[in-house]
Design a protein around this motif. Structure first.
Motif, short mmCIF file in Angstrom:
data_model
loop_
_atom_site.label_atom_id
_atom_site.label_comp_id
_atom_site.label_asym_id
_atom_site.label_seq_id
_atom_site.Cartn_x
_atom_site.Cartn_y
_atom_site.Cartn_z
N VAL A 98 9.24 -17.90 0.27
CA VAL A 98 9.08 -16.97 1.38
C VAL A 98 9.72 -15.62 1.07
CG1 VAL A 98 9.57 -16.56 3.81
CG2 VAL A 98 8.97 -18.86 3.02
N GLU A 99 10.97 -15.64 0.67
CA GLU A 99 11.72 -14.41 0.50
C GLU A 99 11.52 -13.75 -0.87
OE1 GLU A 99 13.16 -12.95 2.83
OE2 GLU A 99 13.10 -14.53 4.35
N ALA A 100 11.24 -14.55 -1.91
CA ALA A 100 11.16 -14.00 -3.25
C ALA A 100 10.06 -12.95 -3.41
CB ALA A 100 10.99 -15.13 -4.27
N PRO A 101 8.82 -13.19 -2.98
CA PRO A 101 7.79 -12.16 -3.15
C PRO A 101 8.13 -10.84 -2.46
CG PRO A 101 6.79 -14.27 -2.62
CD PRO A 101 8.27 -14.43 -2.41
N ILE A 102 8.67 -10.94 -1.25
CA ILE A 102 9.00 -9.71 -0.53
C ILE A 102 10.16 -8.98 -1.22
CG2 ILE A 102 10.67 -10.71 1.08
CD1 ILE A 102 9.51 -8.93 3.22
N ALA A 103 11.07 -9.74 -1.82
CA ALA A 103 12.18 -9.12 -2.55
C ALA A 103 11.66 -8.40 -3.80
CB ALA A 103 13.21 -10.18 -2.94
N ILE A 104 10.68 -8.98 -4.46
CA ILE A 104 10.12 -8.36 -5.66
C ILE A 104 9.37 -7.08 -5.30
CG2 ILE A 104 8.42 -8.67 -7.51
CD1 ILE A 104 9.14 -11.66 -7.44
N ILE A 105 8.60 -7.11 -4.22
CA ILE A 105 7.89 -5.90 -3.79
C ILE A 105 8.89 -4.81 -3.42
CG2 ILE A 105 6.39 -4.94 -2.01
CD1 ILE A 105 4.99 -7.66 -1.88
N GLY A 106 9.96 -5.21 -2.70
CA GLY A 106 11.00 -4.23 -2.37
C GLY A 106 11.68 -3.68 -3.60
N ALA A 107 11.87 -4.51 -4.63
CA ALA A 107 12.50 -4.05 -5.87
C ALA A 107 11.62 -3.03 -6.58
CB ALA A 107 12.79 -5.24 -6.78
N ILE A 108 10.30 -3.26 -6.56
CA ILE A 108 9.39 -2.31 -7.20
C ILE A 108 9.45 -0.96 -6.50
CG2 ILE A 108 6.95 -1.80 -7.63
CD1 ILE A 108 6.52 -4.80 -8.02
N LYS A 109 9.52 -0.98 -5.17
CA LYS A 109 9.62 0.27 -4.42
C LYS A 109 10.95 0.97 -4.70
CE LYS A 109 6.56 -1.33 -0.74
NZ LYS A 109 6.34 -1.52 0.70
N SER A 110 12.01 0.21 -4.78
CA SER A 110 13.31 0.80 -5.08
C SER A 110 13.34 1.40 -6.48
CB SER A 110 14.41 -0.26 -4.94
OG SER A 110 14.46 -0.77 -3.63
N MET A 111 12.70 0.71 -7.44
CA MET A 111 12.65 1.22 -8.80
C MET A 111 11.91 2.55 -8.85
SD MET A 111 11.91 -2.28 -10.94
CE MET A 111 11.49 -1.35 -12.41
N HIS A 112 10.88 2.70 -8.03
CA HIS A 112 10.16 3.97 -7.99
C HIS A 112 11.08 5.10 -7.53
CE1 HIS A 112 7.82 7.17 -6.02
NE2 HIS A 112 6.98 6.98 -7.00
N LEU A 123 0.81 -1.23 0.00
CA LEU A 123 0.00 0.00 0.00
C LEU A 123 0.84 1.28 0.00
CD1 LEU A 123 -2.96 -0.98 2.35
CD2 LEU A 123 -3.04 -0.54 -0.11
N PRO A 124 1.96 1.34 0.75
CA PRO A 124 2.74 2.59 0.72
C PRO A 124 3.24 2.96 -0.67
CG PRO A 124 3.35 1.31 2.64
CD PRO A 124 2.45 0.45 1.82
N VAL A 125 3.79 2.00 -1.41
CA VAL A 125 4.26 2.34 -2.75
C VAL A 125 3.08 2.60 -3.68
CG1 VAL A 125 4.39 0.00 -3.70
CG2 VAL A 125 5.93 1.76 -4.52
N ALA A 126 1.94 1.95 -3.43
CA ALA A 126 0.74 2.22 -4.22
C ALA A 126 0.27 3.65 -4.01
CB ALA A 126 -0.37 1.24 -3.85
N SER A 127 0.47 4.18 -2.79
CA SER A 127 0.07 5.56 -2.51
C SER A 127 0.93 6.56 -3.27
CB SER A 127 0.17 5.83 -1.00
OG SER A 127 1.52 5.90 -0.58
N LEU A 128 2.09 6.15 -3.72
CA LEU A 128 2.93 7.01 -4.54
C LEU A 128 2.58 6.86 -6.02
CD1 LEU A 128 6.37 6.22 -2.84
CD2 LEU A 128 4.66 7.90 -2.17
N LEU A 129 2.44 5.63 -6.46
CA LEU A 129 2.16 5.38 -7.88
C LEU A 129 0.79 5.89 -8.30
CD1 LEU A 129 3.66 1.78 -8.17
CD2 LEU A 129 4.68 3.92 -8.94
#
Length: 468
Positions: free
Chosen positions: A414-428, A368-374
């Motif tokens: 376990v770790e892959a989905p959270i890493a992908i979400i973190g990568a999307i936020k970093s890309m922003h 939700l936090p990164v969605a609030s930016l996008l």
């Protein structure tokens, strides 16, 4: 005799050649025009023809006039211009400009969190020929000793020709928030509860009584511009709010290029802050002044693109005012969702079950936090009911992020989905930095409204506990 005659002719020619350059320097003043309460939505061809005409050949930006408190009184705004740092007026309520005690103002600002050095602009430009028109303009150029050493008048024509001329055109004030000679009670800083409640407050529509004030301000501006030389460096800005309920973005235009103005302090085209005015003035007059190395603001630079500045900045302001009352509910909602998910997982674990089913929901909350930016890429504030478009859009974007995170092939479930979400936020974040440095004329993609990185990091760690 012939040699003397030739020498006389050469001297005469030199004086003729040199004269225009001297005259040109004398006719190139810096003019800073300030007022309080004017917003970009107020600037139209019908209601403010003089300001609208000025904007057509200038660069513009929304001005963040906030100083120490949520809203800024005219006195605080002019003091900030003169200090290059956020300043306060140590009374409750907005008093008339120029009625405060200088010693009391200095003491209060030295004790504030920003420790503004009142009079810094006056000290820096002590060797310049400065002049002020109006009480606020005089306050901005007063030196640290509380003395104004330049020329002062209520008419621009009386001080024309100075190196720097500051002009106070007055203040637009909402009914019930008029400037007063009564200094009120002793200043009380806002507490944590006050700041928390401010995140739930919006801005009311301007009352009809404000319209005549705006028209009168525009008329004064138009009369002033007939006396200002066409080649002068001109900065026109709001220095304060029109009311004390909630902060608003103010008007700012500079006669430098066309399009959206910016500064290194904000790195966002179309957005500058009040503390940028100080380094702009000093950079125009004394670009090598040592004080520029320690001020918090940056020089305001004009744009180099052709856009409809007035409509674009009014639209940005509308977005800002629409999002403000939803900041508090957003944070509270995310925290409640996180708490409910945690409690649900605790109950499942107590019964010896597995929390795998909560993983996707936890990932959605974490997104939700990164969605609030996008969401700001889309004009949600233009919908008939903006808050529905805002929160529904954030929910959909968060859902898409989770779908991508679980769709990508992975070994570690376990770790892959959270890493992908973190990568999307970093890309922003990286895209925002890239656009601000190289592609700053592309709108919308570099806007932060709700959250900050410190909030995301624990959010992601919390979500990771459910992705098993």
């Amino acid at each position: 005799m012939k040699l003397r005659a030739i020498a006389g002719i050469l001297l005469a020619l030199c004086s003729i050649v040199a004269a225009p350059s001297v005259a040109a320097e004398e006719e190139d003043p810096v003019v800073v025009i300030g007022f309080s309460g004017l917003l970009w939505r107020d600037v139209t061809e019908e209601s403010t023809p003089n300001l609208y005409k000025f904007v057509e050949d200038s660069s513009g930006a929304n001005m963040v006039v906030r100083t120490v408190e949520e809203t800024t009184c005219p006195t605080e705004g002019w003091l900030t211009v003169g200090a290059g740092q956020r300043a306060i007026d140590p009374v409750n309520g907005c008093q008339k400009v120029g009625e405060g005690d200088w010693a009391g103002l200095k003491e209060a600002n030295q004790e504030s969190s920003y420790r503004a050095e009142l009079g810094l602009l006056g000290d820096t430009l002590q060797d310049q020929d400065v002049a002020a028109v109006g009480p606020g303009a005089k306050l901005a150029l007063t030196n640290s000793a509380g003395e104004f050493t330049g020329e002062y008048s209520d008419n621009y024509a009386d001080v024309a020709g100075s190196d720097l001329i500051t002009v106070d055109l007055g203040a637009i004030r909402y009914p019930g928030d008029e400037l007063s000679s009564n200094q009120g009670d002793e200043y009380r800083p806002r507490g944590a509860i006050d700041k928390f409640l401010a995140a739930f407050k919006g801005t009311d529509a301007p009352p009809p009584e404000v319209v005549p004030q705006i028209e009168e301000l525009d008329a004064r501006f138009g009369e002033l511009m007939t006396e200002v030389p066409p080649n002068a460096k001109i900065l026109v800005t709001s220095v304060g709010d029109a009311q004390e309920a909630a902060p608003q973005l103010g008007f700012m235009a500079v006669r430098d290029g066309e399009g959206l103005a910016s500064s290194d302090a904000t790195r966002q085209p179309g957005l500058v802050q009040l503390t940028d005015v100080f380094p702009t003035i000093v950079s125009w007059l004394e670009p090598d002044a040592p004080v520029l190395e320690r001020v918090v603001g940056s020089e305001i630079r004009g744009g180099d693109g052709v856009v409809d500045v007035a409509s674009r900045l009014a639209d940005d302001q509308e977005r800002s005012e629409n999002v403000r009352p939803f900041v508090g509910p957003f944070y509270v909602g995310v925290l409640l969702l996180a708490a409910v998910t945690g409690l649900a997982a605790w109950r499942v674990l107590r019964r010896g079950g597995r929390v795998r089913g909560l993983g996707r929901f936890a990932a959605w909350v974490a997104s939700l936090p990164v969605a609030s930016l996008l969401i700001n890429v889309f004009p949600w504030w233009r919908f008939a009911v903006p808050w529905i478009a805002l929160f529904a859009g954030m929910g959909l974007i968060a859902g898409l992020i989770v779908a991508v995170a679980y769709m990508v092939p992975r070994r570690d479930k376990v770790e892959a989905p959270i890493a992908i979400i973190g990568a999307i936020k970093s890309m922003h974040f990286l895209s925002r930095i890239f656009l601000s440095l190289t592609c700053s004329r592309i709108p919308r993609l570099a806007t932060i409204r709700f959250s900050s990185p410190p909030f995301w990091v624990p959010n992601l760690r919390w979500a990771g506990g459910f992705m098993g």
